[in-house]
Design a protein around this motif. Sequence first.
Motif: not given
Lengths: 292, 318
Positions: A86-89, A139-150, A194-200
Amino acid sequence: MKLSRVSAADVCIHIFLMIVVLIMLLPLYNVLLISFATPAKIAKQIVYLWPTSFDITAYSYIFSDSQIWKSLNVSLFVTVVGTLINIVATTFGAYALTKKQMPGRNIFLVLILISMLFNGGMIPTYLLIKNMHLMNNLFSMILPLAVNTFYLIIMMNFFRTVPDALEESAKIDGANDIQILLRIILPISMPTVAAITLFYAVDRWNEWWSAFLYLQDTTKFPMQLYLREMLVDVNKIMNSSFASSFVSRKSDLYPQGVKMATVIVTILPVMLVYPFLQRHFSSGVMIGAVKE
Amino acid sequence: MAMNSLSGGTTVSTRPMRKLLERMWQARYLYLLVLPLLAYYVIFQYLPMYGVIIAFKSYNFAKGIIGSPWNDFEHFRYMFQLPQFWHVLKNTLVIAFGRLIIEFPFPIVFALLLHEIRSARWKRFYQTVFTFPHFLSWIIVSGILSNFLYDMGMLNQILQYLGFQKVSLLTDPSSFVGMLFTTNIWKEMGWGTIIYLAAMAGIDPTLYEAASIDGAGRLQKMRMITWPGIKSTVVVLFILAVGNTMGGAGFDQIFNLYNPGVYSVADILDTFIYRLTFYEGSDFGFTTAVGLFKSIVNCLLLFSANLLAKRMGERGIF
């Protein structure tokens, strides 16, 4: 001095908000009580409000089930690896998307915006996962949610506030964009990252729907689904041979207590990071997305 | 004009073309950085959108999306004559608009109240308590609620103690929708206040001072300063909420709380699609068609809400 300025209206607001606080906390407090209670002690009070027993049978029962350890492992894996992806992408992509010199930038932005208005929906996504042979794969729990647009928009808003001058000098020294991001921009962006990481991380820990759809093997279930199984059919679990062997040793196994102990275990990680989360959202980091 | 320059002939365009390629080469590291992000959007957002065409086909897994034959809107004709579809659509709209009317004002009211708290420490305490449930999944919350609301739960213990009848909010169809609203307010109200409190923090404090000098009372200040200060935020959030009507019926919540006894009032399009596909083995093309219908209605609602807001003199979201 200050006391004299407290008016009747202030008192009323505080009383009202305090009542709401009690309403908010009562169901949570109740979960904690029941998880440590025994049926005999509960029956003694008309309303079981005061803890009269501290019984850890429910906890020792769920922790002696080997599946809870597997599920905790799965959730930990999904949270760590998922958040990392999440955080890298998100940070890399957000940084590049704020650079006007990148041709095609506007097309990318429009594509991202459209995806917020319209999406394929449950079934086409399910078929995609199936065609990608990701079924029953974590990875079906991870890849389809790799980015949150907000979160992406929040990150972009932050990068826009970083002065260009910081990058100019590095560019003159011959650093490329990746080096600039890693060595100059990211170190000064740490609070937002850090904030975004926690939310993710909280989102990944709470993720259950993709697991529910794409994982068939119950031994791969994350904590959320372990809890769901427990809530839906605690009797099935407690009638298993494992449970009966447990019951024969400890007589006082109370289904509702077992359920609530599982709830507490699933909440605990969220509670641990909540103080840090709280600091971030009250400081206004998360506001940018809606203002845009 | 733009068309002219685009089709201006291959001979003329070679130089701008080379310039573009040069700029792209210079941005090569930026492309590398944005690559994972774009890969995500293309694969997990746009491929499913392409997959939506099976709504117009007799989908066969062996033949794939392209190979399956077109079926002349059969799924849509079937959908529109299916009584169950209309029933579920009605439930979706009732719940979604109920949320707009009943749930939407709560964060605004609480933000206004919290704004009146002068002590920063108290304000923070209230916010900490109110916001916490937002970070729990609906599975966890369903566990909390089932424990609190079931037949022997604390709520019924209290009711009995006070001499009232027991209630079965989780299984009684007549109160189930109200329970959905109440519990969602419990979970999300605090989170909702944050954005309004931020908007209030942006209001110029001298406005309040000037109003005090003019002798304005608290309620007057709230009405004449605080409310205008957050109005545009309220409008934006309202548009977004309307645009999310069909999705905003709250799949996660309903899926984890409902049971066959309350399907008559709680079954919404998303839960319907899920059960039809995975329990009743319904055609993937048909359930995709139902999903597509949902997305289209959603888009229409978003655009009309935005248009309406602009007509009313607000900024809108685009």
